[in-house]
Design an enzyme around this catalytic site. Structure first.
Site, mmCIF file in Angstrom:
data_model
loop_
_atom_site.group_PDB
_atom_site.id
_atom_site.type_symbol
_atom_site.label_atom_id
_atom_site.label_comp_id
_atom_site.label_asym_id
_atom_site.label_seq_id
_atom_site.Cartn_x
_atom_site.Cartn_y
_atom_site.Cartn_z
ATOM 1 N N HIS A 173 0.819 -1.216 0.000
ATOM 2 C CA HIS A 173 0.000 0.000 0.000
ATOM 3 C C HIS A 173 0.853 1.265 0.000
ATOM 4 C CE1 HIS A 173 -3.536 -2.540 1.691
ATOM 5 N NE2 HIS A 173 -3.462 -2.601 0.372
ATOM 6 N N HIS B 47 -7.616 -7.898 -8.066
ATOM 7 C CA HIS B 47 -7.972 -8.716 -6.899
ATOM 8 C C HIS B 47 -8.164 -7.741 -5.738
ATOM 9 C CE1 HIS B 47 -5.994 -11.552 -9.585
ATOM 10 N NE2 HIS B 47 -6.474 -12.559 -8.882
ATOM 11 N N SER C 168 -6.550 -1.750 -0.963
ATOM 12 C CA SER C 168 -6.137 -1.052 -2.186
ATOM 13 C C SER C 168 -7.279 -0.259 -2.841
ATOM 14 C CB SER C 168 -5.500 -2.037 -3.172
ATOM 15 O OG SER C 168 -6.310 -3.171 -3.380
ATOM 16 N N GLU D 253 -13.514 -8.612 -7.770
ATOM 17 C CA GLU D 253 -13.410 -9.467 -6.585
ATOM 18 C C GLU D 253 -14.308 -10.667 -6.825
ATOM 19 O OE1 GLU D 253 -11.577 -9.793 -3.691
ATOM 20 O OE2 GLU D 253 -12.867 -11.542 -3.507
ATOM 21 N N GLY E 264 -10.288 -11.615 -11.916
ATOM 22 C CA GLY E 264 -9.447 -10.452 -12.187
ATOM 23 C C GLY E 264 -8.531 -10.652 -13.382
ATOM 24 N N ASP F 74 -2.987 -8.529 -7.438
ATOM 25 C CA ASP F 74 -2.672 -8.858 -6.034
ATOM 26 C C ASP F 74 -3.444 -10.101 -5.596
ATOM 27 O OD1 ASP F 74 -1.831 -8.684 -3.386
ATOM 28 O OD2 ASP F 74 -3.346 -7.180 -2.858
HETATM 29 C C1 LIG Z 1 -4.589 -10.345 -1.379
HETATM 30 S S1 LIG Z 1 -6.306 -10.109 -1.464
HETATM 31 C C2 LIG Z 1 -6.479 -8.530 -2.161
HETATM 32 C C3 LIG Z 1 -6.137 -7.396 -1.271
HETATM 33 C C4 LIG Z 1 -6.326 -6.025 -1.862
HETATM 34 N N1 LIG Z 1 -5.727 -5.923 -3.180
HETATM 35 C C5 LIG Z 1 -5.739 -4.962 -0.975
HETATM 36 O O1 LIG Z 1 -4.561 -4.622 -1.134
HETATM 37 O O2 LIG Z 1 -6.454 -4.464 -0.110
HETATM 38 C C6 LIG Z 1 -6.786 -11.133 -2.810
HETATM 39 C C7 LIG Z 1 -8.265 -11.075 -3.107
HETATM 40 O O3 LIG Z 1 -8.494 -11.697 -4.367
HETATM 41 C C8 LIG Z 1 -9.734 -12.390 -4.341
HETATM 42 N N2 LIG Z 1 -9.652 -13.342 -5.458
HETATM 43 C C9 LIG Z 1 -9.166 -14.608 -5.464
HETATM 44 N N3 LIG Z 1 -9.145 -15.092 -6.722
HETATM 45 C C10 LIG Z 1 -9.620 -14.103 -7.518
HETATM 46 C C11 LIG Z 1 -9.796 -13.973 -8.922
HETATM 47 N N4 LIG Z 1 -9.481 -14.974 -9.755
HETATM 48 N N5 LIG Z 1 -10.293 -12.811 -9.398
HETATM 49 C C12 LIG Z 1 -10.616 -11.794 -8.566
HETATM 50 N N6 LIG Z 1 -10.453 -11.850 -7.230
HETATM 51 C C13 LIG Z 1 -9.951 -12.985 -6.716
HETATM 52 C C14 LIG Z 1 -9.794 -12.955 -2.944
HETATM 53 O O4 LIG Z 1 -11.128 -13.226 -2.578
HETATM 54 C C15 LIG Z 1 -9.148 -11.825 -2.126
HETATM 55 O O5 LIG Z 1 -10.142 -10.962 -1.633
#
Ligand SMILES: C[S@@+](CC[C@H](N)C(=O)[O-])C[C@H]1O[C@@H](n2cnc3c(N)ncnc32)[C@H](O)[C@@H]1O
Length: 272
Positions: free
Chosen positions: A18, A41, A91, A109, A135, A155
């Site tokens: 971040h 993500h 994010s 998401e 994503g 991410d």
């Molecule tokens: C590491 S977290 C993201 C944190 C966020 N980017 C932040 O910095 O606040 C990863 C997220 O991706 C989601 N996720 C998992 N596979 C995904 C996909 N194929 N496409 C979109 N989201 C996905 C999960 O549910 C999770 O909420």
């Protein structure tokens, strides 16, 4: 879909991602042309650290909690935003806070509950689109944007095997569709060998102008533990290579749980 970011929000790895994200968004905003940001993500958007999953793991206590009191100058902007936004901003909330009136963002998401929370957070916001979709597939569907400038953040949770490969494929697809964009991807550092293989694959794929900011709070020798993390940036904004090491050093300076062998680096993987 076992991963829930709420357990990890505000931990040292989150703070690193971040703080660098905020720095890059500020850099993009130095020019008046509008920007588009894709968060592939996105997670929940913001997190209550004092109750529920974050309170249970307490991971944030060795992360954002260590930065709030008189943050070192390289982290002051990021920490100031966190304080201004109230609940710990993920994010999407950080990106939204830095959008100017002509800028836009899209976030994806896949977890239905997290997607619902994210949709509620941005309901009625004409600058933000929230998608319940994969994503990686969104990279092909939502790029290129109308805007010539912008940033893509990849991410993923790194829970399933093959995530480094999917990240690389996502980077390649994103760069092919949005060559002028900044493309960033977060990755875990557990053991060095998968990270080295990822770096090698990025070089082999022919991606140009790639740097990696990495920090680790203990020697990354235990493949079962998160020992550090990295942020790969393709087409880094001007000044990133100078600013990022200061951000990493400031973060490490505040972490109490670091152990012998901790460190940070800024690697240039490929030239411009
Ligand atoms: C590491 S977290 C993201 C944190 C966020 N980017 C932040 O910095 O606040 C990863 C997220 O991706 C989601 N996720 C998992 N596979 C995904 C996909 N194929 N496409 C979109 N989201 C996905 C999960 O549910 C999770 O909420």
């Amino acid at each position: 879909m076992n991963y829930r970011h709420a357990f990890h929000a505000g931990n040292p790895a989150d703070c690193m991602k971040h703080a660098l994200l905020v720095w890059m968004l500020r850099a993009l905003a130095r020019k008046p042309a509008p920007v588009f940001v894709l968060d592939t993500h996105a997670g929940l958007g913001r997190y209550d650290l004092l109750s529920g999953p974050a309170e249970r793991t307490g991971e944030w206590r060795d992360g954002i909690a260590r930065l709030l009191h008189e943050p070192p100058p390289p982290l002051a902007d990021y920490v100031g935003l966190v304080e201004r936004l109230g609940l710990y901003p993920g994010s999407p909330a950080l990106i939204r806070a830095l959008l100017r009136p002509g800028d836009q963002m899209a976030c994806c998401e896949l977890h239905p509950e997290d997607h619902a929370a994210l949709s509620r957070l941005f309901r009625g916001d004409r600058q933000v689109a929230v998608h319940l979709r994969d994503g990686y597939a969104a990279i092909g569907a939502l790029l290129p944007p109308r805007q010539a400038r912008g940033l893509v953040l990849i991410d993923p949770p790194f829970e399933a095997p093959g995530e480094f490969d999917r990240v690389l494929a996502g980077l390649q697809a994103g760069v092919a569709r949005f060559a002028t964009g900044v493309h960033a991807a977060w990755y875990p550092i557990k053991h060095r060998s998968p990270v080295r293989a990822f770096h090698e694959a990025v070089r082999f794929a022919g991606l140009r102008d790639v740097v990696c900011a990495e920090m680790w709070w203990r020697e990354p020798t235990d493949p079962a533990r998160l020992n550090g993390c990295g942020l790969l940036v393709r087409n880094p904004p001007w000044g990133f290579e100078t600013a990022a090491p200061d951000v990493l050093a400031a973060l490490l300076g505040r972490l109490e749980n670091k152990q012998p062998g901790f460190g940070h680096t800024l690697l240039r993987l490929t030239g411009e």
